[in-house]
Each structure stands twice: as structure tokens, then as C-alpha cells.
Motif scaffolding. Structure first.
Motif, PDB file in Angstrom:
ATOM      1  N   CYS A  51       0.852  -1.189   0.000  1.00 23.97           N
ATOM      2  CA  CYS A  51       0.000   0.000   0.000  1.00 23.97           C
ATOM      3  C   CYS A  51       0.887   1.238   0.000  1.00 23.97           C
ATOM      4  O   CYS A  51       1.763   1.382   0.843  1.00 23.97           O
ATOM      5  CB  CYS A  51      -0.927   0.014   1.216  1.00 23.97           C
ATOM      6  SG  CYS A  51      -1.920   1.531   1.270  1.00 23.97           S
TER       7      CYS A  51
ATOM      8  N   CYS B  93      -0.120   3.421   3.581  1.00 25.55           N
ATOM      9  CA  CYS B  93       0.219   2.965   4.937  1.00 25.55           C
ATOM     10  C   CYS B  93       1.357   1.951   4.929  1.00 25.55           C
ATOM     11  O   CYS B  93       1.747   1.460   5.982  1.00 25.55           O
ATOM     12  CB  CYS B  93      -1.015   2.383   5.623  1.00 25.55           C
ATOM     13  SG  CYS B  93      -1.566   0.823   4.915  1.00 25.55           S
TER      14      CYS B  93
ATOM     15  N   CYS C 238      -4.620   0.307  -0.310  1.00 25.63           N
ATOM     16  CA  CYS C 238      -5.348  -0.796   0.334  1.00 25.63           C
ATOM     17  C   CYS C 238      -6.789  -0.370   0.655  1.00 25.63           C
ATOM     18  O   CYS C 238      -7.105   0.825   0.690  1.00 25.63           O
ATOM     19  CB  CYS C 238      -4.608  -1.249   1.583  1.00 25.63           C
ATOM     20  SG  CYS C 238      -4.810  -0.171   3.013  1.00 25.63           S
TER      21      CYS C 238
ATOM     22  N   CYS D 281      -7.204   2.234   3.512  1.00 26.09           N
ATOM     23  CA  CYS D 281      -6.821   3.593   3.131  1.00 26.09           C
ATOM     24  C   CYS D 281      -7.827   4.202   2.171  1.00 26.09           C
ATOM     25  O   CYS D 281      -8.045   5.421   2.191  1.00 26.09           O
ATOM     26  CB  CYS D 281      -5.422   3.597   2.519  1.00 26.09           C
ATOM     27  SG  CYS D 281      -4.119   3.325   3.744  1.00 26.09           S
TER      28      CYS D 281
HETATM   29 ZN   LIG Z   1      -3.082   1.367   3.275  1.00 24.72          ZN
END
Ligand SMILES: [Zn+2]
Ligand SMILES: [Zn+2]
Length: 152
Positions: free
Chosen positions: A105, A108, A145, A148
Motif C-alpha cells: 500500500c 500505509c 489498500c 486507506c
Molecule cells: Zn493502506
């Protein structure tokens, strides 16, 4: 296809890891044992800094660096480059050649392990076309992801 928790994959026991070190005339020192415990508990590629932060006791980055170098030489960990220039290591399961890909991701830095490679046919055609032998590849995927995405 994706296995975020890695829980299904076997890992090495601490006694097996100690035995591997012993065979190389290397002791399972306190710091090495603590580092291996961190790698056993967090089954994803970790940077030396992340490992240091997860270590319970007193340790320093140089010790982590040297330990990872040794573990890599012994074939107990696989090194990954996830595109940000930081080396990360993951403990290899027994009989695992370490060949798999990751989906990272961008926001994050969560890492999902992809169990299927899917590039065997492409590699074969590459061998046929190029005349190269012993062709391997490295490939990581990047995206955003679901967590997020929900966070906006
Ligand atoms: Zn993420
Ligand atoms: Zn592959």
C-alpha cells in the motif's frame, strides 16, 4: 491468492533456527534470538529499523544489521526491495525458495504477500526468445489498500 496474515504458512521453530546457527559455528546469542523471535512473529518483510523498534530489550541498529547479514548468508531470510530503497527481510519457511511477490500500500505501507507468481509462462517464452538461461525476476506491486480507500 493474497494472504495478508501469513498465518497459514509454516515457519521454523526456534530450536531449528538455533541448530542452523550452531552448524555454522554461530551461537544463538541473546540479540540474535530476539531478532529471530521478531521475524517469527511478524511474517512480512521488515526493515532493520522496524526490527529494532519491535525488539524488547537493549539493541542497536548495527547489531540488527550484522544479524540480518548473517541470516541472509545462511539462507534463513530473504531480502526484498519494495521500491523505497530500504532493504527488508522476511524469515523463509522451510522448503521455501523465497520466490513470491508483494502488494504494497502506497499510503500505509501495509504489505500483502502474493502466493502465486503467475509469470512462469512469460519467463519460459523469455528464455526461448533471448537464449538466456537461469532467468529469474523480481517484481513488486503497489496500490492503495481497502482501509486507506475508506479513510479517503
Ligand atoms: Zn493502506
Ligand atoms: Zn514471480
Amino acid at each position: 491468492m493474497a494472504n495478508p496474515g501469513h498465518s497459514g504458512r509454516p515457519t521454523r521453530s526456534m530450536s531449528e533456527l538455533a541448530e542452523r546457527l550452531r552448524r555454522e559455528s554461530r551461537r544463538l546469542t541473546g540479540p540474535r534470538q530476539a531478532i529471530l523471535e521478531v521475524l517469527r512473529q511478524h511474517r512480512r518483510p521488515l526493515s532493520n529499523k522496524e526490527i529494532l523498534e519491535l525488539l524488547p530489550g537493549d539493541c542497536d541498529l548495527a547489531t540488527v544489521y550484522r544479524a540480518m547479514h548473517l541470516l541472509r548468508r545462511l539462507g534463513l531470510v530473504q531480502r526484498y526491495d519494495l521500491g523505497d530503497g530500504v532493504a527488508r527481510h522476511e524469515l523463509l519457511a522451510p522448503d521455501d525458495d523465497g520466490h513470491h511477490h508483494h502488494l504494497v500500500c502506497r499510503r500505509c505501507a501495509r504489505v500483502v504477500e502474493l502466493e502465486d507468481c503467475g509469470l512462469a509462462a512469460f519467463e519460459e517464452s523469455l528464455v526461448a526468445r533471448s537464449g538466456f538461461t537461469q532467468v529469474t525476476h523480481r517484481l513488486e506491486f503497489f496500490g492503495v489498500c481497502p482501509d486507506c480507500q475508506r479513510a479517503g
